[in-house]
Enzyme design. Structure first.
Site, PDB file in Angstrom:
ATOM      1  N   ASP A 165       7.439  -5.973 -20.049  1.00  0.00           N
ATOM      2  CA  ASP A 165       7.564  -6.696 -21.313  1.00  0.00           C
ATOM      3  C   ASP A 165       8.735  -6.160 -22.128  1.00  0.00           C
ATOM      4  O   ASP A 165       8.654  -5.075 -22.708  1.00  0.00           O
ATOM      5  CB  ASP A 165       6.248  -6.547 -22.093  1.00  0.00           C
ATOM      6  CG  ASP A 165       6.235  -7.348 -23.370  1.00  0.00           C
ATOM      7  OD1 ASP A 165       6.686  -8.499 -23.350  1.00  0.00           O
ATOM      8  OD2 ASP A 165       5.767  -6.814 -24.396  1.00  0.00           O
ATOM      9  N   CYS A 217       9.229 -13.137 -35.294  1.00  0.00           N
ATOM     10  CA  CYS A 217      10.416 -12.596 -34.628  1.00  0.00           C
ATOM     11  C   CYS A 217      11.675 -12.977 -35.392  1.00  0.00           C
ATOM     12  O   CYS A 217      11.831 -14.118 -35.824  1.00  0.00           O
ATOM     13  CB  CYS A 217      10.495 -13.117 -33.195  1.00  0.00           C
ATOM     14  SG  CYS A 217      11.845 -12.391 -32.244  1.00  0.00           S
ATOM     15  N   GLY A 231       0.323 -15.817 -29.788  1.00  0.00           N
ATOM     16  CA  GLY A 231       0.283 -14.691 -30.704  1.00  0.00           C
ATOM     17  C   GLY A 231      -0.363 -15.083 -32.016  1.00  0.00           C
ATOM     18  O   GLY A 231      -1.530 -14.801 -32.264  1.00  0.00           O
ATOM     19  N   GLY A 274       9.030 -16.722 -31.730  1.00  0.00           N
ATOM     20  CA  GLY A 274       7.798 -16.353 -32.414  1.00  0.00           C
ATOM     21  C   GLY A 274       7.919 -16.385 -33.925  1.00  0.00           C
ATOM     22  O   GLY A 274       8.993 -16.155 -34.488  1.00  0.00           O
ATOM     23  N   ARG A 301      11.002  -1.783 -26.002  1.00  0.00           N
ATOM     24  CA  ARG A 301      10.976  -3.228 -25.749  1.00  0.00           C
ATOM     25  C   ARG A 301      12.269  -3.858 -26.244  1.00  0.00           C
ATOM     26  O   ARG A 301      12.734  -4.863 -25.711  1.00  0.00           O
ATOM     27  CB  ARG A 301       9.777  -3.874 -26.459  1.00  0.00           C
ATOM     28  CG  ARG A 301       9.584  -5.333 -26.081  1.00  0.00           C
ATOM     29  CD  ARG A 301       8.407  -5.976 -26.811  1.00  0.00           C
ATOM     30  NE  ARG A 301       8.053  -7.239 -26.200  1.00  0.00           N
ATOM     31  CZ  ARG A 301       8.670  -8.391 -26.460  1.00  0.00           C
ATOM     32  NH1 ARG A 301       9.671  -8.419 -27.326  1.00  0.00           N
ATOM     33  NH2 ARG A 301       8.294  -9.504 -25.847  1.00  0.00           N
ATOM     34  N   GLY A 331      13.031 -15.013 -29.137  1.00  0.00           N
ATOM     35  CA  GLY A 331      13.118 -15.301 -30.557  1.00  0.00           C
ATOM     36  C   GLY A 331      12.347 -16.474 -31.110  1.00  0.00           C
ATOM     37  O   GLY A 331      12.545 -16.818 -32.273  1.00  0.00           O
TER      38      GLY A 331
END
Length: 529
Positions: free
Chosen positions: A283, A341, A397, A338, A443, A336
Site C-alpha cells: 500500500d 486526500c 473509506g 479520496g 506510504r 488522489g
C-alpha cells in the site's frame, strides 16, 4: 532587405505561425495549446462526469449476483473492501466486513506485533473448527485466563498438560463467582473426562453432539487424547446469521493487511503471513516505483503460494501493466480521489477516477488481473459506476468511517454525533496516535523526514456523520448497486462491466441531485454535500 528568387524575404526574417510547418504545410492546431499534441494525454473523467445508460432488462435487483473477484483466487459475494486507514479498518471492522460478504484490509499505522495480533483476532473470531485453539495450563491463574479471554474475545479455554493432552475445560461459568484471581485453573476447571469428538468429525455430527449434550464447546482430540481442535455452537449460529460471509477453506473469515516497502516492511509481511493473513496489500501512494514493484515480486516469489498479493496505488495504464508484470494478483487504482486526500493539490498529480480505472483495466483485463477502485466514492451509484468502468471491487473509506465498527473517535458537536476520519497522509497520521510512532510515512515515501515539522502532508483530518452499524450501511450500498444492475440489465458484475456511460454537463449533474425542493426527511442513502 534581400529577397530570394520567389520574392519572399530571407527565411531568417520570417515570423512562422505555430500552425505552419517550415515546408509550407499546414497542421491542425493543438486544442490545448503548444505544438505537442501529446502533452495533454487525455480527457479525465470522474464519477460526477458520467451516468450509466439504462438498457433493456429482465433483471430484478433482488436476484442480481453481486459476487466478484477481489484477486485472481479470492471471490467476494459483496464487491466491497474497507480501506487500510487507521480511522476505518481494525479487527472489528474487518470481522464485520467479512461477515457482510466483503473484506477488510487492516491498516499498518501500528507496531508489527499489534497488526499481526489483529489478524489473529479476525481469524479466530469464527471457524468451522478452530484448528489451533487458545489453551491454558492447569497451573495458570484465573487472572491469566481472564486476560486471554479478553484478548481473543472468547468465553472459555481448553486446559491441556505439557504433552498437549486435554485434561479439562474452563469457561465463564466456572469463573463467574470466583473472587480470588490468583487461584489456579486446576482448582476451578471442569475436569476430564469431557464430551469430545474425534478428528475428522463432520459438521452435522458435531452439531448433534452439541445439541444432545447441551454444551457450547466441543473439543476435538486425536487417538491419544491430545487436543487438535475446538468446535463451538456460536460458529454454527454465526454461519446461520451471516450466510454471505467471506471464509477460507477452514471456515475462518478472510482478512487482508497493508504493508509498505521501507523499514520493517518485510518483517511485517512475514509476521502477517504467519498470523494467517489471506491478502497482503503493498500500500503506497505511488506504486509505479521500483521499490514497490520489487516488493510485489519478492512477496509473490516467497509467499505467493500462501497469500494473494495486491499492489497499489496507480492511476495510469503503464503503472498497472508494471504491477501485472511484477506478479500482482490485483491492482489498486486511485491517486488522489479520496475526500481526505490532498495529493492532487499539494503535488498537482493524479487522474480522475473513472479515467484511471478505464486505463488500468485496459492493462489488467487481458492478463486476468482484477482491479480495485480505491477512493472518490460518495454514493452507492459511484460504486456501480466504478464497477461498470471495469473494476471488480471497490475500496471504501469515508462511506464506512462513520460506522460503529470504525476505530475513529466518536465526537459530539452541537448535539450531533460524528466520527473522526483522516487521510493516511495527514499530519496526524504521519505523527502517530497519542504520541505513538507512525508507520504510515513511507506510504508517501516520507520516512526519511528528519523531524515531524519537515513532513509535507498529502491529506487532512476531519469528521464524518455517525452512520450506525456497518450492516445497515452495507445494505444500502449493495441495494444501490443491485438497482444499477437492474436498470442496466446486468445479472452479474461481469455483465455490468460492459454497460455504457453517457457524459454529462454541470447542468446534468445538478439535475441528477434533488433540486428545487427543501429536504424535510433525510434518506439513509443520500446526503447533500
Amino acid at each position: 532587405m534581400s529577397r530570394g528568387m520567389s520574392g519572399l524575404e530571407d527565411s531568417s526574417d520570417l515570423v512562422v505561425s505555430p500552425y505552419v510547418r517550415m515546408g509550407g504545410l499546414t497542421t491542425d492546431p493543438v486544442p490545448t495549446g503548444g505544438d505537442d499534441p501529446h502533452k495533454v494525454a487525455m480527457l479525465g473523467l470522474t464519477f460526477d462526469d458520467v451516468l450509466l445508460l439504462p438498457a433493456a432488462s429482465d433483471v430484478v435487483p433482488a436476484t442480481a449476483d453481486t459476487s466478484s473477484q477481489l484477486t485472481k483466487k479470492i471471490r467476494l459475494k459483496v464487491p466491497l473492501v474497507s480501506s487500510a486507514m487507521d480511522t476505518v479498518t481494525e479487527s472489528r471492522m474487518a470481522i464485520a466486513m467479512a461477515r457482510a460478504g466483503g473484506m477488510g484490509v487492516l491498516h499498518r499505522n501500528l507496531p508489527v506485533a499489534e497488526q499481526a495480533g489483529q489478524v489473529e483476532m479476525v481469524k479466530r473470531s469464527e471457524a468451522g473448527m478452530v484448528t489451533d485453539p487458545v489453551t491454558c495450563r492447569p497451573d495458570n491463574t484465573l487472572a491469566q485466563v481472564d486476560a486471554l479471554c479478553a484478548r481473543f474475545r472468547i468465553s472459555g479455554l481448553p486446559v491441556v498438560d505439557d504433552d498437549g493432552a486435554l485434561v479439562g475445560i474452563i469457561t465463564n461459568r466456572d469463573m463467574r463467582f470466583e473472587v480470588d484471581q490468583s487461584k489456579q485453573v486446576a482448582e476451578v476447571m471442569t475436569k476430564a473426562p469431557l464430551i469430545t469428538a474425534q478428528e475428522g468429525v463432520s459438521a452435522s455430527a458435531a452439531l448433534g453432539l452439541l445439541r444432545r449434550n447441551k454444551i457450547e464447546k466441543l473439543p476435538v482430540v486425536d487417538g491419544r487424547g491430545r487436543l487438535t481442535g475446538l468446535i463451538t455452537v456460536k460458529d454454527f449460529v454465526k454461519t446461520e446469521q451471516h450466510p454471505l460471509a467471506t471464509k477460507d477453506s477452514d471456515g475462518r473469515l478472510l482478512v487482508g493487511a497493508a504493508v509498505g516497502v521501507g523499514g520493517d516492511a518485510w518483517v511485517r509481511a512475514m509476521m502477517l503471513v504467519d498470523a494467517g493473513v489471506d491478502v497482503l496489500v503493498v500500500d503506497t501512494a505511488h506504486a509505479h516505483n521500483r521499490l514497490v514493484l520489487d516488493m510485489v515480486g519478492k512477496l509473490k516469489s516467497e509467499v505467493g503460494d500462501r497469500v494473494e498479493v495486491v499492489g497499489g496505488n496507480v492511476a495510469t495504464r503503464s503503472a498497472a501493466a508494471a504491477l501485472v508484470d511484477a506478479g500482482a494478483d490485483a491492482v489498486k487504482v486511485g491517486v488522489g480521489p479520496g475526500s481526505i486526500c490532498t495529493t492532487r493539490v499539494v503535488a498537482g498529480v493524479g487522474a480522475p477516477q473513472i479515467t484511471a480505472i478505464l486505463e488500468a483495466v485496459a492493462a489488467c483485463r487481458p492478463a486476468g488481473v482484477p482491479v480495485i477502485a480505491d477512493g472518490g466514492l460518495q454514493y452507492s451509484g459511484d460504486i456501480a459506476k466504478a464497477l461498470a468502468a471495469g473494476a471488480s471491487t471497490a475500496m471504501l473509506g469515508s462511506l464506512l468511517a462513520g460506522t460503529a465498527e470504525a476505530p475513529g473517535e466518536l465526537i459530539f458537536v452541537n448535539g450531533k454525533q460524528y466520527k473522526s476520519y483522516r487521510g493516511m497522509g495527514s499530519l496526524g497520521a504521519m505523527r502517530g496516535r497519542g504520541g505513538a510512532t507512525s508507520y504510515s510515512k513511507d506510504r508517501y515515501f516520507a520516512d526519511d523526514a528528519l523531524s515531524e515539522d519537515k513532513l509535507v502532508p498529502e491529506g487532512i483530518e476531519g469528521r464524518v456523520p455517525f452512520r450506525g452499524p456497518l450492516s445497515s450501511v452495507i445494505h444500502q450500498l449493495t441495494g444501490g448497486l443491485r438497482a444499477a444492475m437492474g436498470y442496466t440489465g446486468s445479472p452479474t458484475i461481469e455483465v455490468l462491466q460492459q454497460a455504457q456511460f453517457v457524459r454529462i454537463t454541470p447542468a446534468g449533474l445538478k439535475e441528477s441531485h434533488p433540486h428545487d425542493v427543501a429536504m424535510t426527511v433525510e434518506a439513509p442513502n443520500y446526503y447533500a454535500r
